[in-house]
Design a protein around this motif. Structure first.
Motif, PDB file in Angstrom:
ATOM      1  N   GLU A  61       0.835  -1.202   0.000  1.00  0.00           N
ATOM      2  CA  GLU A  61       0.000   0.000   0.000  1.00  0.00           C
ATOM      3  C   GLU A  61       0.876   1.260   0.000  1.00  0.00           C
ATOM      4  O   GLU A  61       0.578   2.227  -0.708  1.00  0.00           O
ATOM      5  N   LEU A  62       1.960   1.254   0.773  1.00  0.00           N
ATOM      6  CA  LEU A  62       2.872   2.398   0.771  1.00  0.00           C
ATOM      7  C   LEU A  62       3.472   2.627  -0.611  1.00  0.00           C
ATOM      8  O   LEU A  62       3.587   3.768  -1.064  1.00  0.00           O
ATOM      9  N   TRP A  65       1.057   4.374  -2.863  1.00  0.00           N
ATOM     10  CA  TRP A  65       0.930   5.797  -2.560  1.00  0.00           C
ATOM     11  C   TRP A  65       2.179   6.581  -2.944  1.00  0.00           C
ATOM     12  O   TRP A  65       2.109   7.798  -3.165  1.00  0.00           O
ATOM     13  N   ASP A  66       3.308   5.921  -3.068  1.00  0.00           N
ATOM     14  CA  ASP A  66       4.536   6.611  -3.471  1.00  0.00           C
ATOM     15  C   ASP A  66       4.387   7.270  -4.835  1.00  0.00           C
ATOM     16  O   ASP A  66       5.024   8.276  -5.123  1.00  0.00           O
ATOM     17  N   THR A  68       2.110   9.056  -5.781  1.00  0.00           N
ATOM     18  CA  THR A  68       1.494  10.375  -5.642  1.00  0.00           C
ATOM     19  C   THR A  68       2.503  11.447  -5.241  1.00  0.00           C
ATOM     20  O   THR A  68       2.168  12.633  -5.245  1.00  0.00           O
ATOM     21  N   ASP A  71       3.729  15.079  -7.607  1.00  0.00           N
ATOM     22  CA  ASP A  71       2.401  15.546  -7.986  1.00  0.00           C
ATOM     23  C   ASP A  71       2.419  16.722  -8.947  1.00  0.00           C
ATOM     24  O   ASP A  71       1.411  17.393  -9.142  1.00  0.00           O
TER      25      ASP A  71
END
Length: 76
Positions: A61-62, A65-66, A68, A71
């Protein structure tokens, strides 16, 4: 805020406390308990970090999210 407590010590422990605590046994015991609390919390934190590191689902999960992080904002 302070609280009074009554504790029972064996003779050897009481003698040791008197020898090392100087004139303020309460302050000495309070200091020992604060240090023990810090040790307890550090142990709990290490355990939680180890569990997190070993949790493959969380690590995946980490990584998701990395993506993002970049951005589109520029660092100034």
């Amino acid at each position: 805020m302070t609280h009074r407590v009554t504790i029972t010590l064996d003779d050897e422990t009481f003698t040791f406390l008197n020898d090392v605590a100087s004139s303020n046994r309460s302050a000495y015991v309070n200091q020992l308990l604060k240090q023990e609390r810090r040790n307890f919390l550090q142990t709990a934190l290490r355990k939680a970090n180890q569990e997190e590191a070993e949790d493959t689902n969380y690590q995946e999960e980490l990584q998701a999210w990395d993506s993002t992080l970049p951005d589109g904002l520029t660092n100034v």
